[in-house]
Write a protein that holds these residues in place. Sequence first.
Motif, PDB file in Angstrom:
ATOM      1  N   ILE A 186     -36.132 -40.306  19.334  1.00 16.71           N
ATOM      2  CA  ILE A 186     -37.379 -39.825  19.934  1.00 16.71           C
ATOM      3  C   ILE A 186     -37.232 -39.637  21.448  1.00 16.71           C
ATOM      4  CG2 ILE A 186     -39.840 -40.351  20.282  1.00 16.71           C
ATOM      5  CD1 ILE A 186     -39.284 -40.033  17.391  1.00 16.71           C
ATOM      6  N   MET A 187     -36.532 -40.595  22.082  1.00 23.30           N
ATOM      7  CA  MET A 187     -36.402 -40.569  23.539  1.00 23.30           C
ATOM      8  C   MET A 187     -35.751 -39.260  24.016  1.00 23.30           C
ATOM      9  SD  MET A 187     -37.384 -42.334  25.900  1.00 23.30           S
ATOM     10  CE  MET A 187     -37.249 -42.162  27.641  1.00 23.30           C
ATOM     11  N   SER A 188     -34.686 -38.836  23.282  1.00 24.87           N
ATOM     12  CA  SER A 188     -33.987 -37.600  23.683  1.00 24.87           C
ATOM     13  C   SER A 188     -34.907 -36.393  23.550  1.00 24.87           C
ATOM     14  CB  SER A 188     -32.744 -37.374  22.827  1.00 24.87           C
ATOM     15  OG  SER A 188     -31.891 -38.458  22.983  1.00 24.87           O
ATOM     16  N   ILE A 189     -35.726 -36.388  22.482  1.00 18.57           N
ATOM     17  CA  ILE A 189     -36.663 -35.256  22.302  1.00 18.57           C
ATOM     18  C   ILE A 189     -37.671 -35.239  23.453  1.00 18.57           C
ATOM     19  CG2 ILE A 189     -38.510 -34.310  20.842  1.00 18.57           C
ATOM     20  CD1 ILE A 189     -36.983 -35.291  18.435  1.00 18.57           C
ATOM     21  N   VAL A 190     -38.179 -36.459  23.791  1.00 19.53           N
ATOM     22  CA  VAL A 190     -39.149 -36.546  24.895  1.00 19.53           C
ATOM     23  C   VAL A 190     -38.499 -36.070  26.190  1.00 19.53           C
ATOM     24  CG1 VAL A 190     -40.529 -38.154  26.288  1.00 19.53           C
ATOM     25  CG2 VAL A 190     -40.479 -38.380  23.808  1.00 19.53           C
ATOM     26  N   LEU A 191     -37.239 -36.498  26.412  1.00 19.86           N
ATOM     27  CA  LEU A 191     -36.534 -36.078  27.640  1.00 19.86           C
ATOM     28  C   LEU A 191     -36.325 -34.567  27.674  1.00 19.86           C
ATOM     29  CD1 LEU A 191     -33.818 -38.827  28.210  1.00 19.86           C
ATOM     30  CD2 LEU A 191     -35.645 -38.173  29.775  1.00 19.86           C
ATOM     31  N   ALA A 192     -35.907 -34.002  26.517  1.00 17.36           N
ATOM     32  CA  ALA A 192     -35.658 -32.549  26.443  1.00 17.36           C
ATOM     33  C   ALA A 192     -36.941 -31.781  26.753  1.00 17.36           C
ATOM     34  CB  ALA A 192     -35.141 -32.179  25.060  1.00 17.36           C
ATOM     35  N   LEU A 193     -38.046 -32.235  26.127  1.00 18.93           N
ATOM     36  CA  LEU A 193     -39.328 -31.572  26.379  1.00 18.93           C
ATOM     37  C   LEU A 193     -39.762 -31.785  27.825  1.00 18.93           C
ATOM     38  CD1 LEU A 193     -41.290 -32.296  23.085  1.00 18.93           C
ATOM     39  CD2 LEU A 193     -40.430 -30.111  23.875  1.00 18.93           C
TER      40      LEU A 193
ATOM     41  N   ASP B  57     -35.248 -18.811  12.054  1.00 21.28           N
ATOM     42  CA  ASP B  57     -34.745 -17.586  11.404  1.00 21.28           C
ATOM     43  C   ASP B  57     -35.153 -16.362  12.209  1.00 21.28           C
ATOM     44  OD1 ASP B  57     -33.445 -18.748   9.422  1.00 21.28           O
ATOM     45  OD2 ASP B  57     -34.938 -18.395   7.845  1.00 21.28           O
ATOM     46  N   ALA B  58     -36.468 -16.326  12.561  1.00 21.90           N
ATOM     47  CA  ALA B  58     -36.976 -15.170  13.318  1.00 21.90           C
ATOM     48  C   ALA B  58     -36.259 -15.056  14.652  1.00 21.90           C
ATOM     49  CB  ALA B  58     -38.468 -15.315  13.540  1.00 21.90           C
ATOM     50  N   MET B  59     -36.091 -16.216  15.314  1.00 24.84           N
ATOM     51  CA  MET B  59     -35.468 -16.184  16.635  1.00 24.84           C
ATOM     52  C   MET B  59     -33.992 -15.810  16.530  1.00 24.84           C
ATOM     53  SD  MET B  59     -35.990 -18.944  19.619  1.00 24.84           S
ATOM     54  CE  MET B  59     -34.650 -20.022  19.293  1.00 24.84           C
TER      55      MET B  59
ATOM     56  N   LYS C 139     -39.400 -24.216  24.239  1.00 21.85           N
ATOM     57  CA  LYS C 139     -39.233 -25.636  23.875  1.00 21.85           C
ATOM     58  C   LYS C 139     -38.452 -25.810  22.574  1.00 21.85           C
ATOM     59  CE  LYS C 139     -43.255 -26.890  26.437  1.00 21.85           C
ATOM     60  NZ  LYS C 139     -44.330 -25.917  26.576  1.00 21.85           N
ATOM     61  N   ILE C 140     -38.334 -24.736  21.788  1.00 20.90           N
ATOM     62  CA  ILE C 140     -37.687 -24.875  20.475  1.00 20.90           C
ATOM     63  C   ILE C 140     -36.178 -25.173  20.579  1.00 20.90           C
ATOM     64  CG2 ILE C 140     -37.219 -23.726  18.272  1.00 20.90           C
ATOM     65  CD1 ILE C 140     -39.883 -22.227  18.685  1.00 20.90           C
ATOM     66  N   PRO C 141     -35.400 -24.380  21.353  1.00 22.38           N
ATOM     67  CA  PRO C 141     -33.945 -24.625  21.349  1.00 22.38           C
ATOM     68  C   PRO C 141     -33.538 -26.050  21.746  1.00 22.38           C
ATOM     69  CG  PRO C 141     -34.432 -22.542  22.418  1.00 22.38           C
ATOM     70  CD  PRO C 141     -35.730 -23.209  22.191  1.00 22.38           C
ATOM     71  N   PRO C 142     -34.086 -26.648  22.860  1.00 26.04           N
ATOM     72  CA  PRO C 142     -33.633 -28.006  23.182  1.00 26.04           C
ATOM     73  C   PRO C 142     -33.998 -29.035  22.116  1.00 26.04           C
ATOM     74  CG  PRO C 142     -35.262 -27.241  24.788  1.00 26.04           C
ATOM     75  CD  PRO C 142     -34.953 -26.104  23.915  1.00 26.04           C
ATOM     76  N   VAL C 143     -35.192 -28.881  21.488  1.00 21.56           N
ATOM     77  CA  VAL C 143     -35.589 -29.834  20.438  1.00 21.56           C
ATOM     78  C   VAL C 143     -34.646 -29.705  19.245  1.00 21.56           C
ATOM     79  CG1 VAL C 143     -37.435 -30.423  18.815  1.00 21.56           C
ATOM     80  CG2 VAL C 143     -37.993 -29.910  21.182  1.00 21.56           C
ATOM     81  N   LEU C 144     -34.307 -28.462  18.886  1.00 22.92           N
ATOM     82  CA  LEU C 144     -33.379 -28.234  17.767  1.00 22.92           C
ATOM     83  C   LEU C 144     -32.030 -28.887  18.046  1.00 22.92           C
ATOM     84  CD1 LEU C 144     -33.653 -24.594  16.409  1.00 22.92           C
ATOM     85  CD2 LEU C 144     -33.770 -26.732  15.145  1.00 22.92           C
TER      86      LEU C 144
ATOM     87  N   VAL D 179     -33.400 -21.071  27.837  1.00 21.78           N
ATOM     88  CA  VAL D 179     -34.762 -21.415  28.277  1.00 21.78           C
ATOM     89  C   VAL D 179     -35.189 -20.501  29.430  1.00 21.78           C
ATOM     90  CG1 VAL D 179     -36.194 -23.229  29.324  1.00 21.78           C
ATOM     91  CG2 VAL D 179     -34.617 -23.803  27.487  1.00 21.78           C
ATOM     92  N   GLY D 180     -34.252 -20.225  30.370  1.00 23.90           N
ATOM     93  CA  GLY D 180     -34.535 -19.324  31.489  1.00 23.90           C
ATOM     94  C   GLY D 180     -34.939 -17.949  31.011  1.00 23.90           C
ATOM     95  N   LEU D 181     -34.239 -17.447  29.974  1.00 20.38           N
ATOM     96  CA  LEU D 181     -34.547 -16.114  29.421  1.00 20.38           C
ATOM     97  C   LEU D 181     -35.865 -16.122  28.658  1.00 20.38           C
ATOM     98  CD1 LEU D 181     -31.319 -14.498  27.909  1.00 20.38           C
ATOM     99  CD2 LEU D 181     -32.851 -13.547  29.611  1.00 20.38           C
ATOM    100  N   LEU D 182     -36.050 -17.162  27.809  1.00 23.15           N
ATOM    101  CA  LEU D 182     -37.276 -17.225  26.999  1.00 23.15           C
ATOM    102  C   LEU D 182     -38.507 -17.381  27.886  1.00 23.15           C
ATOM    103  CD1 LEU D 182     -36.086 -19.456  24.039  1.00 23.15           C
ATOM    104  CD2 LEU D 182     -36.730 -17.072  23.924  1.00 23.15           C
ATOM    105  N   ASN D 183     -38.331 -18.078  29.012  1.00 25.24           N
ATOM    106  CA  ASN D 183     -39.454 -18.308  29.920  1.00 25.24           C
ATOM    107  C   ASN D 183     -39.969 -17.014  30.554  1.00 25.24           C
ATOM    108  OD1 ASN D 183     -41.044 -20.528  31.111  1.00 25.24           O
ATOM    109  ND2 ASN D 183     -40.328 -19.562  32.996  1.00 25.24           N
ATOM    110  N   LEU D 184     -39.106 -15.959  30.514  1.00 23.49           N
ATOM    111  CA  LEU D 184     -39.537 -14.670  31.085  1.00 23.49           C
ATOM    112  C   LEU D 184     -40.627 -14.011  30.241  1.00 23.49           C
ATOM    113  CD1 LEU D 184     -36.233 -12.910  32.173  1.00 23.49           C
ATOM    114  CD2 LEU D 184     -37.896 -14.055  33.597  1.00 23.49           C
TER     115      LEU D 184
END
Lengths: 163, 357
Positions: free
Chosen positions: B274-281, B146-148, B259-264, B244-249
């Motif tokens: 689980i595997m996809s979450i591990v890969l995304a992270l 919500d905040a994001m 890390k939040i957007p790819p996990v979502l 992710v590029g923008l948030l990393n700034l």
Amino acid sequence: MKSESIWLRLFRPKVEWVEDACSLCEDNPLFEKVKRKSIRWLVTRMHPRTYSAGEPIVDMGNAGAGAVLILSGEVAVRIKDVEIERMHRGDLFGEVALVADLPRTAEVMATEDCELVFFLRSDLQEWLAIMPKEAARLLQNLSKLLAQRLMEKNKMISEQSDQ
Amino acid sequence: MRSVATELIMHPASLAAIVFALGLVFAAVVLSVVSPIVFTLILSTMFYAALSPTVDNLERRDMNKPTAVAIVMVVVVLLMLGLTALLYPAISQQFEHFSARAGQLDDRILGLCVQLDAWSRAHLGTGFDPQKTAFNMVHDLSARADAMSTAVRSYFNEVAFSLLLVPLVTFFLLKDYRMLRSQMMQALPNRYFELGWMVYNVATGQLQNYARGIFIQALSMSLICTVGFWLADIEYAPVLGLLVGLLNLIPFFGISLAKIPPVLVVLLSDQPDIMSIVLALGVVFAAQLVDNVYLTPNVVAKSASLHPLTVMIGVMLAGFYYGFIGLILAVPVIFSMKVIYLELLRGFRHFGPKQNR
């Protein structure tokens, strides 16, 4: 160019002094073989300033941002309070600062009200990026001038040591 | 003999502080006046920085400046219109798709927790309460999301509003910036004219290097993440990579926020596992590793040496007062202030009025 307030200075059209400065640059050895069109382009990027009589223009030992062309008036060049030269309309001083951020080797003071135009190192660098061939000609002329001065100094030192 | 007070005022550090404070007051007044269009101005300045080499290049080919600027702007506006027409339908379709899936977030997380619980009971002989864990996760995720989303929405609303004005401001910046700059510098008193130009040139040179470093960092992170997400078969790879590029700034907090957007996205996919979450992270970790080991030390840190505490406090305050834009701009603004103050100090120390004049 009379002394004027900041708000008028901000919006003053440049044209009135540009033609005059262009003609003076054309006659100066630093601009030898540089096309008039390029000189005009460069002059429109230069910075006109007015100085009152007795006002210091350049302090010895301070770093310089560029060279200065005299549009009108007279300036005195001094080293440790000893006057070595007077310069007038059309003369250019402080050329070393066009190539390096080195301390000024003399002090220059206005002996009467002066109209000067500053040609900054950053203007030259910008010109070098946009018109490299023309700027290279100016740099070549500058090298010649500085080499000539070095030779004169060497000759003077050798004459003094002979005496 | 000069009094102690005059000596103190004429000290280079005091002079630099006075000029810096006056500059800050001036900047604050200007910012408060132009606040409705400040984002437009920032975006236009970025476009100006990106396009001015092209205009210079055309000028070098004997084209006059107004024509060069007009040609560059027409090409850029046409490109932007074309890209918007091409990308808008695809992006809006993806957003609709994503929003529709977001409604089923509770069920998907519950399913994932049940899977994890079953696997844990079968292989480790111990388990947990999937319903309670899912509830906690959804609660935590929705609060963060919500905040994001509020921050990102306000950011994109401003972008949309600004897009109309940006080409016009960029056109005039390209055409007249150098003249305006020279005329502003004409306001300096004779004594400080050369010093002003030297401070300006050194400060802008350093800021340009820093901006270039940040741009390369954001672009590299976006590219690495986009390719990584694409290889890991995670949906919306380009949008996620860019985010992710923008948030990393954002210093310190960006590492966890990124890390939040790819996990979502994985959680909202048709078959979250689980595997996809591990890969995304893993992709984000790998990108951040490249960033920490190569990009930051070689590209950014050389140009911006700020104390971690200064950055942390600055980022927290900027985020509190100015939201998402504040988080992104905190470090560049702090760095600019540092460069300008140090250059003023250097200028007054070496090239200003002499102490015993």
